[in-house]
Each structure stands twice: as structure tokens, then as C-alpha cells.
Design an enzyme around this catalytic site. Structure first.
Site, short mmCIF file in Angstrom:
data_model
loop_
_atom_site.label_atom_id
_atom_site.label_comp_id
_atom_site.label_asym_id
_atom_site.label_seq_id
_atom_site.Cartn_x
_atom_site.Cartn_y
_atom_site.Cartn_z
CG ASP A 1 -6.67 1.12 0.58
OD1 ASP A 1 -6.22 1.46 1.24
OD2 ASP A 1 -5.26 0.13 0.19
CB THR B 1 -2.24 5.65 -2.11
OG1 THR B 1 -2.06 4.38 -2.22
CG2 THR B 1 -2.80 6.05 -1.20
CB THR B 2 1.14 3.27 -5.55
OG1 THR B 2 0.55 2.55 -4.46
CG2 THR B 2 2.46 2.63 -6.33
CG ASP C 1 -1.43 1.28 1.29
OD1 ASP C 1 -2.65 1.42 0.70
OD2 ASP C 1 -1.44 1.70 2.44
#
Length: 560
Positions: free
Chosen positions: A404, A98-99, A65
């Protein structure tokens, strides 16, 4: 004098520090941003790899994550810190993506830096990027975005599966996606404005060792990781209208405060003081029992003296609950969390209006652990997920993955629009913005074209992580999107090429809507906006002045 001016960078004669400006600081910032992005790059996509992060005392976390990885890194460079905060903001607002947001931001910075080297002013680049973003968002909303209602019930499950595909629970995504969707639909509420909300915090996640991840269960009700205070108490109350008291009060004998001194001249008075100490807490217990409470939850302790009273009244008492849990239970049952029984006059009272209600409270056993389940809460519905797994590390990662997925499904339910995943949006925008750039007759054209090419980093990284030939796959994907955008309005087959993206397991180009690879539109729009803002914040910097630490003054009396 010549010595003072010999250093060409000595612009800081009057500052106790070092000044770096121009190309040097830009290169530094871009390098720092790329270093941060390279850490998370290989964990993007359904076949991304995990990272093991070990802290200074040897504790480790295994995760892929993006936000978790970056928050555990000790990033020193200011530009790197901006990207770490960017990932955390995306995690708070959307929960997923997020990545990719960090990768896009660093790629935009890299492209912008190349333009600056070609003598294009940063302000021109920023203007061009903003125009490109505006057009990109318009195109996503008007062309690529699909309404959830038109796709049917499977959409939510597919969105949850897409979010899980890159996580530890990806192999069991069928099982977990239905668990996530059911958990979130169970906590549907309306706020005062009449808007329908799905609070992720209302889904409580507990972790228990043992069995496989597929043995995880969804409980309709709130699960508390505590047990009843005494085995003599009832472990199930199901009258259909169970009254619950939520307290932040200590039920232990009231001790005299430290430093209080009492002089007595009769030993019997000492006994009376002790008796009064016990009576104070017993009076509190009786007041709570008199209101008709059947379940008492407190964040602090309950001693044997009070336990006896609760057992005799056949009340289920639970001690040492987490305050956060009690706040949620109070909200769900309509109870009031009481931290002191004193009223404005100084008397101790407890009214029945402080009690909340639910249908059933029961103590259930999962593996070796027991927990309290509060079912059928009256004010707001709640649900809990009890995760099973082999060890703490995999359970922690499962919890992050579940959070998530819950966040993504919540965003979809609240916004109602989705876009195809698998690099489809980025490829479509790349073709669209490339064509749009040629219609702009100013210097902004260069910036818009660079913005377009920066977006291709997502499909490229996805393909590389899947051990596929990225050049060939991305070229093929772009040709599909180019055909779609040039097609006549009545050419339905070609128009539908706009939904095509990468299938990374088979290494093919597929229709992502039919394959069920979907993401919330708001997630894509937010990540582009946030990535651009972070990029602009770093791009505007043209000088960095690092102030030297103050030198300790010499002690004139220190005769060495």
C-alpha cells in the site's frame, strides 16, 4: 381467479421467479451496502482495529486493509458485491484508501435513499451528485492540492508514514517509510514515451522468519528465494559483467513419451537408446555453456548429470525458480526467457543474445534461509525488501502494508500533487458544497447538500475509532474550514486554516501539512469518483427479478 390476483406483488405471472421493486429493493440495496461498509468501518484511520477472518478450513488472516477484508468475505447480495469490487478496483489503481471509498459510497447511498423517500426522483439525485462531484474535484485541484516540489524532500516520507499509520508497521513508520521511498526511487525507469515511471512490481518483497520487523533490509538488486543447485558451485560471481541465462527448460534426462513402443532385436540397441536420452540433455547444457553464460536460472529441475557439467564449468545454476521472478529478472538484465531451444527449422540452438548482464550475483544468508541476490542489473534497476517478523500472519500483513505504501508513494511521484489528510479534504468540501448548493436554483440543490453531508462520515468515523467525541471534533473542524473559506484574500492566517484536520492521537485540530499527514491528490479524486459511480449504479436499480431455479422433471417411470 381471485386467488391469482390476491398477491399484490404478483407482477411476475409470466416469469418463473420473484419480483421486488420500488422502495423494497432500494431499502434492500442500501442495507446490503451499509452491512458491507460496517464490516470495515472500525478499521479506518491510524487507530483503526484489525479483523480476523477465518475460512472454511480454519486458515485465518488478520488484517485491517479494506480490500483484503472484503475480498475474503463471501458476499451474496448483488449490491454488496458492487462495493467489494469497488474496493478491489481502488486497491488496483491507487493501492490505498480502500476502506474510505466503501464508507463514502455506502453513505451516499443512504442519503440518496432518504431523498427518494421524500419523493425526489433518482435521476434528479444522480444529476445533483454529478454536479457536486465536478465542483468537489475542481475545488480539490485548485484550492486544497499542494505541489510536492513546494514541500521539500520530507513529503515522500510523510506520505509513506500516513499510509502506514493505520497498519501493523505504523509503530516503526520512521524506519519503514525511508525503506519504501528508497526502494521505489531505486526502480525509476522511463517508458518509450519518455514518461518517468516507478513500477511497484519491480520491488520484490521476500519474507523471512526471525528477529524483529526493524531488522528488515533493503537490497539494491533482485532477491530470489532460491539457492544454488549444488554446493560445489561458486556462490559469488562478481566480474562486473556477469552473463545470466533465464530458462523455462527441464534439464533432466529426456524420457521416452508414454505410449511409444519400440521393438528391438539386440540388447545393445537398448543401451544406445539410453545413451542418446542422456546425450540430448547434455547437448543442450553444452550449447548454453558455449555462449559464455555464468549464471543459469531455470523454472524446472536440473538432474545430477547436468549438475556435473555446470560444476565443471564453474557456472552458478539455480533450479525451481518462480516463472514470475524470472520474467522480472529477464526484463531487468536484458535477458530473454527461453521456454524452448528449438528454432524454426527444428534444430536446437542457444545464442549469446539471449543472455542478460549484471554486475554481481551472490548467495546471501538471512536467518535460516539463503537467497540469491542479483545486483547491478543492466537494463532496468531493481530493488528488493527482505522482511523479518515473528510469524507468517504478521509477515503477510507487513507485506500488504508495504505494498500500500509503495503504491501511494508511486502515485505521488508520478502525479506530483498531495492534499492534507486527517479528514481535512472532506470537511473543506462539506462547507464548500453546502455554500455552493444554496446558489443552485433547482431541485439539484437538495442532492448537492446531501452529498456534502455524506462526506462528513470520514472525519466522524476517524474520531469515533480513536475513542474521541466525534460531534465536538467535527464541529470544531468545520468552523475552521468555514473561517478559511470566508476569510479575506490577504488574511493569510485564516486562509491557512484550509489545511487543518484531525490529530487523532491527541484529539486536537492541527495543521496537517506541518504535521506531515499527507495523501496523494489522485487518491482522493479517484475515491470520490469511484464511490459516486458505485452509488449511482446501485441507485438506478428500481426492480430486481430473481429467477427461480428450474425444478427437476418427474420421471414417469419412477414407480414409488
Amino acid at each position: 381467479m381471485s386467488q391469482v390476483y390476491s398477491n399484490s406483488r404478483s407482477d411476475t405471472l409470466f416469469l418463473g421467479g420473484e419480483r421486488i421493486s420500488g422502495e423494497d429493493i432500494r431499502n434492500q440495496n442500501v442495507l446490503a451496502a451499509l452491512a458491507v461498509a460496517n464490516v470495515v468501518k472500525s478499521s479506518l484511520g491510524p487507530v483503526g482495529l484489525d479483523k480476523m477472518l477465518v475460512d472454511d478450513i480454519g486458515d485465518f488472516t488478520v488484517t485491517n486493509d479494506g480490500a483484503t477484508i472484503l475480498s475474503l468475505l463471501d458476499v451474496q447480495h448483488p449490491a454488496g458485491k458492487i462495493l467489494v469490487e469497488l474496493a478491489q478496483q481502488q486497491d488496483r489503481e491507487i493501492g490505498d484508501g480502500t476502506t474510505s471509498v466503501v464508507i463514502i459510497a455506502s453513505e451516499l447511498l443512504k442519503k440518496a435513499n432518504e431523498l427518494v423517500k421524500n419523493k425526489i426522483h433518482p435521476t434528479t439525485i444522480i444529476t445533483g451528485f454529478r454536479v457536486a462531484l465536478r465542483e468537489a474535484i475542481r475545488y480539490i485541484n485548485e484550492v486544497l492540492s499542494v505541489s510536492v516540489d513546494s514541500l521539500g524532500n520530507e513529503t515522500l516520507l510523510n506520505i509513506a508514514k500516513t499510509s502506514m499509520s493505520s497498519k501493523i508497521i505504523g509503530a516503526d513508520s520512521e524506519f519503514f517509510s525511508s525503506l519504501v521511498v528508497n526502494a521505489l526511487l531505486a526502480v525509476k525507469t522511463q517508458n518509450s514515451k519518455g514518461e518517468v515511471k516507478y513500477p511497484v512490481k519491480a520491488v520484490n518483497i521476500l519474507k523471512a522468519h526471525g528477529k524483529s520487523s526493524k531488522e528488515s533490509v533493503l537490497v539494491h538488486g533482485y532477491a530470489l528465494n532460491c539457492t544454488i543447485a549444488s554446493q560445489a558451485m561458486p556462490n559469488r560471481i562478481a566480474t562486473g559483467n556477469v552473463k545470466i541465462a533465464c530458462l523455462d527448460i527441464n534439464f533432466q534426462k529426456a524420457r521416452m513419451a508414454m505410449g511409444v513402443q519400440i521393438n528391438i532385436d539386440d540388447p545393445e540397441q537398448l543401451e544406445e537408446i539410453r545413451k542418446r536420452e542422456a546425450d540430448i540433455v547434455l547437448e543442450r547444457v553444452k550449447k548454453i555453456i558455449d555462449t559464455g553464460a555464468q549464471v543459469v536460472l531455470t523454472t524446472k529441475g536440473i538432474d545430477d548429470l547436468c549438475l556435473k557439467e555446470f560444476v565443471e564449468a564453474k557456472i552458478m545454476a539455480v533450479r525451481r525458480c518462480k516463472k514470475e521472478d524470472l520474467k522480472r529478472i529477464a526484463r531487468a538484465t536484458g535477458a530473454t526467457l527461453i521456454s524452448s531451444m528449438s528454432n524454426l527449422e527444428g534444430d536446437e540452438t542457444f545464442e549469446s543474445s539471449y543472455l542478460g548482464t549484471c554486475e554481481e550475483v551472490v548467495q546471501a544468508k538471512f536467518s535460516d534461509d539463503e537467497c540469491i541476490l542479483i545486483k547491478g542489473t543492466s537494463k532496468h534497476s531493481s530493488s528488493s525488501v527482505i522482511l523479518r517478523g515473528p510469524n507468517d500472519y504478521s509477515l503477510d500483513e507487513m507485506e500488504r502494508s508495504l505494498h500500500d505504501s509503495l503504491s501511494v508513494v508511486k502515485r505521488t511521484l508520478e502525479s506530483g500533487n498531495v492534499v492534507p489528510g486527517g479528514g481535512c479534504v472532506e470537511s473543506a468540501l462539506n462547507i464548500y458544497l453546502d455554500n455552493f448548493a444554496t446558489t443552485v436554483g433547482s431541485r439539484d440543490q437538495l442532492a448537492i447538500a446531501e452529498f456534502a453531508s455524506a462526506l462528513l462520515i470520514i472525519p466522524k468515523t476517524l474520531a469515533v475509532n480513536a475513542a474521541k467525541d466525534s460531534s465536538e471534533l467535527v464541529a470544531k473542524l468545520r468552523s475552521y474550514h468555514a473561517a478559511s473559506q470566508l476569510a479575506q484574500p490577504d488574511d493569510i492566517k485564516r486562509k491557512n486554516y484550509r489545511n487543518y484536520g484531525l490529530d487523532l492521537i491527541k484529539g486536537k485540530i492541527v495543521d496537517e501539512v506541518q504535521a506531515g499527514v499527507l495523501e496523494p491528490t489522485i487518491s482522493k479524486v479517484k475515491s470520490l469518483k469511484s464511490a459516486l459511480e458505485a452509488c449511482i449504479a446501485i441507485l438506478r436499480i428500481d426492480t430486481m427479478i430473481a429467477v427461480d431455479p428450474e425444478q427437476p422433471k418427474e420421471d414417469p417411470h419412477a414407480h414409488m
